[in-house]
Design a protein around this motif. Structure first.
Motif, mmCIF file in Angstrom:
data_model
loop_
_atom_site.group_PDB
_atom_site.id
_atom_site.type_symbol
_atom_site.label_atom_id
_atom_site.label_comp_id
_atom_site.label_asym_id
_atom_site.label_seq_id
_atom_site.Cartn_x
_atom_site.Cartn_y
_atom_site.Cartn_z
ATOM 1 N N LYS A 30 16.250 -19.870 -17.805
ATOM 2 C CA LYS A 30 16.087 -20.728 -16.274
ATOM 3 C C LYS A 30 15.656 -22.110 -17.177
ATOM 4 O O LYS A 30 16.309 -23.621 -16.799
ATOM 5 C CB LYS A 30 15.721 -21.002 -15.066
ATOM 6 C CG LYS A 30 15.483 -22.171 -13.790
ATOM 7 C CD LYS A 30 14.577 -21.233 -13.035
ATOM 8 C CE LYS A 30 14.260 -22.687 -11.777
ATOM 9 N NZ LYS A 30 14.149 -22.000 -10.337
ATOM 10 N N ALA A 68 30.041 -18.831 -17.649
ATOM 11 C CA ALA A 68 29.013 -17.988 -16.439
ATOM 12 C C ALA A 68 28.744 -17.551 -17.787
ATOM 13 O O ALA A 68 29.201 -16.761 -18.848
ATOM 14 C CB ALA A 68 29.642 -16.842 -15.861
ATOM 15 N N GLN A 99 29.765 -26.714 -14.736
ATOM 16 C CA GLN A 99 29.108 -25.946 -13.866
ATOM 17 C C GLN A 99 28.997 -24.673 -15.257
ATOM 18 O O GLN A 99 29.346 -24.834 -16.038
ATOM 19 C CB GLN A 99 29.562 -25.621 -12.665
ATOM 20 C CG GLN A 99 29.493 -26.394 -11.140
ATOM 21 C CD GLN A 99 29.193 -25.890 -10.411
ATOM 22 O OE1 GLN A 99 29.025 -24.989 -9.970
ATOM 23 N NE2 GLN A 99 30.229 -26.339 -8.626
ATOM 24 N N LYS A 132 21.196 -15.724 -9.094
ATOM 25 C CA LYS A 132 22.554 -16.446 -9.869
ATOM 26 C C LYS A 132 21.565 -17.829 -9.501
ATOM 27 O O LYS A 132 21.649 -18.561 -8.714
ATOM 28 C CB LYS A 132 23.520 -16.133 -8.604
ATOM 29 C CG LYS A 132 25.112 -16.913 -8.846
ATOM 30 C CD LYS A 132 26.368 -16.545 -8.404
ATOM 31 C CE LYS A 132 27.327 -17.000 -8.673
ATOM 32 N NZ LYS A 132 27.089 -18.956 -8.246
ATOM 33 N N LEU A 133 21.688 -19.019 -10.903
ATOM 34 C CA LEU A 133 21.513 -20.014 -10.466
ATOM 35 C C LEU A 133 23.059 -21.086 -11.098
ATOM 36 O O LEU A 133 23.042 -20.400 -12.246
ATOM 37 C CB LEU A 133 20.330 -20.276 -12.061
ATOM 38 C CG LEU A 133 20.404 -21.574 -12.065
ATOM 39 C CD1 LEU A 133 19.333 -22.619 -10.685
ATOM 40 C CD2 LEU A 133 19.074 -21.936 -13.021
ATOM 41 N N ASP A 134 23.566 -21.864 -9.842
ATOM 42 C CA ASP A 134 24.129 -22.430 -10.812
ATOM 43 C C ASP A 134 23.769 -24.353 -11.031
ATOM 44 O O ASP A 134 23.016 -24.778 -10.944
ATOM 45 C CB ASP A 134 25.340 -22.916 -9.391
ATOM 46 C CG ASP A 134 25.672 -21.956 -8.474
ATOM 47 O OD1 ASP A 134 26.618 -20.829 -9.216
ATOM 48 O OD2 ASP A 134 26.025 -21.952 -7.405
ATOM 49 N N GLU A 191 20.189 -21.594 -6.641
ATOM 50 C CA GLU A 191 19.759 -20.713 -6.747
ATOM 51 C C GLU A 191 19.481 -19.786 -5.613
ATOM 52 O O GLU A 191 18.738 -20.532 -5.214
ATOM 53 C CB GLU A 191 18.227 -21.178 -6.813
ATOM 54 C CG GLU A 191 17.130 -20.380 -7.795
ATOM 55 C CD GLU A 191 16.027 -20.460 -8.487
ATOM 56 O OE1 GLU A 191 15.623 -19.806 -9.265
ATOM 57 O OE2 GLU A 191 15.578 -21.685 -8.268
ATOM 58 N N ASN A 192 19.584 -18.237 -5.921
ATOM 59 C CA ASN A 192 19.835 -17.385 -5.214
ATOM 60 C C ASN A 192 19.489 -16.005 -5.581
ATOM 61 O O ASN A 192 20.013 -16.080 -7.297
ATOM 62 C CB ASN A 192 21.293 -16.734 -4.627
ATOM 63 C CG ASN A 192 21.754 -17.903 -3.580
ATOM 64 O OD1 ASN A 192 21.649 -18.629 -3.033
ATOM 65 N ND2 ASN A 192 22.803 -19.014 -4.399
ATOM 66 N N PHE A 217 23.040 -15.651 -13.867
ATOM 67 C CA PHE A 217 22.644 -14.439 -14.320
ATOM 68 C C PHE A 217 21.700 -13.703 -14.438
ATOM 69 O O PHE A 217 21.612 -13.923 -16.167
ATOM 70 C CB PHE A 217 23.968 -13.624 -14.477
ATOM 71 C CG PHE A 217 25.107 -14.309 -13.108
ATOM 72 C CD1 PHE A 217 25.291 -14.436 -11.662
ATOM 73 C CD2 PHE A 217 25.920 -14.995 -13.893
ATOM 74 C CE1 PHE A 217 27.145 -14.560 -11.527
ATOM 75 C CE2 PHE A 217 27.155 -15.698 -13.054
ATOM 76 C CZ PHE A 217 27.622 -15.649 -11.665
ATOM 77 N N TYR A 269 15.486 -13.866 -17.098
ATOM 78 C CA TYR A 269 15.511 -15.277 -16.373
ATOM 79 C C TYR A 269 15.507 -17.017 -16.731
ATOM 80 O O TYR A 269 15.469 -17.275 -15.859
ATOM 81 C CB TYR A 269 15.920 -14.630 -14.707
ATOM 82 C CG TYR A 269 16.257 -15.910 -14.257
ATOM 83 C CD1 TYR A 269 17.849 -16.438 -13.969
ATOM 84 C CD2 TYR A 269 15.715 -16.345 -13.192
ATOM 85 C CE1 TYR A 269 18.041 -17.575 -13.114
ATOM 86 C CE2 TYR A 269 15.980 -17.222 -11.977
ATOM 87 C CZ TYR A 269 17.408 -17.027 -11.988
ATOM 88 O OH TYR A 269 17.409 -18.924 -11.112
ATOM 89 N N GLU A 272 26.570 -21.021 -14.728
ATOM 90 C CA GLU A 272 26.134 -20.304 -13.920
ATOM 91 C C GLU A 272 25.708 -18.999 -14.415
ATOM 92 O O GLU A 272 26.046 -18.796 -15.737
ATOM 93 C CB GLU A 272 26.933 -19.398 -13.749
ATOM 94 C CG GLU A 272 27.974 -20.394 -11.986
ATOM 95 C CD GLU A 272 29.581 -19.177 -11.377
ATOM 96 O OE1 GLU A 272 29.872 -19.696 -10.451
ATOM 97 O OE2 GLU A 272 29.704 -17.556 -11.882
ATOM 98 N N HIS A 308 33.904 -23.494 -14.366
ATOM 99 C CA HIS A 308 31.880 -23.263 -15.257
ATOM 100 C C HIS A 308 32.375 -22.435 -15.992
ATOM 101 O O HIS A 308 33.503 -21.855 -16.104
ATOM 102 C CB HIS A 308 32.005 -22.700 -13.583
ATOM 103 C CG HIS A 308 32.110 -21.209 -13.238
ATOM 104 N ND1 HIS A 308 33.115 -21.422 -12.407
ATOM 105 C CD2 HIS A 308 31.678 -20.237 -13.548
ATOM 106 C CE1 HIS A 308 33.422 -20.142 -11.690
ATOM 107 N NE2 HIS A 308 32.552 -19.350 -12.806
#
Length: 134
Positions: A19, A9, A53, A43-45, A33-34, A57, A15, A55, A7
């Protein structure tokens, strides 16, 4: 032994805008998504079709990234595509500024640069396959 990149980052300033850009414009799939309350951070994977991936942030007050002139560190993030022309047109139809298509002097592959909402340089690198898109 290293096998491949898992990944990359990215820290963004907005955000929701980032996104939308990575999912709607670039078509990355959301894995998770957390919201981390203790850090006031998302934090979006996201995943590409091959499983690689990204990430995404959000950190309040994160400093801007120096880009130009070129700064040390990660220069850009490149995505492999089948047809640079098709992908360039698609991005431009969404209002995204895309530079002119260039040719890699060493591989004779075509590529083009554009930027995410925070100005992070992104590249589309062509691995042409007939009748395939981006």
């Amino acid at each position: 032994m290293l096998k491949r990149i898992h990944h990359a980052a990215i820290i963004c300033s907005d955000y929701e805008a980032s996104k939308r850009f990575y999912t709607e414009c670039l078509g990355l799939r959301i894995l998770a998504e957390n919201y981390r309350q203790e850090r006031n951070s998302y934090k979006l994977d996201l995943a590409l079709p091959d499983g690689t991936q990204v990430e995404l942030f959000s950190f309040p007050g994160a400093p801007e990234r120096p880009s130009y002139p070129e700064a040390r560190g990660l220069r850009h993030l490149a995505f492999e595509v089948d047809d640079v022309d098709e992908c360039k047109k698609k991005l431009e139809s969404m209002g995204i500024a895309v530079e002119a298509i260039r040719l890699d002097d060493y591989t004779n592959k075509r590529f083009v640069f554009f930027a995410d909402p925070d100005g992070l340089p992104l590249e589309l690198y062509e691995q042409r396959v007939q009748n395939a898109g981006c």
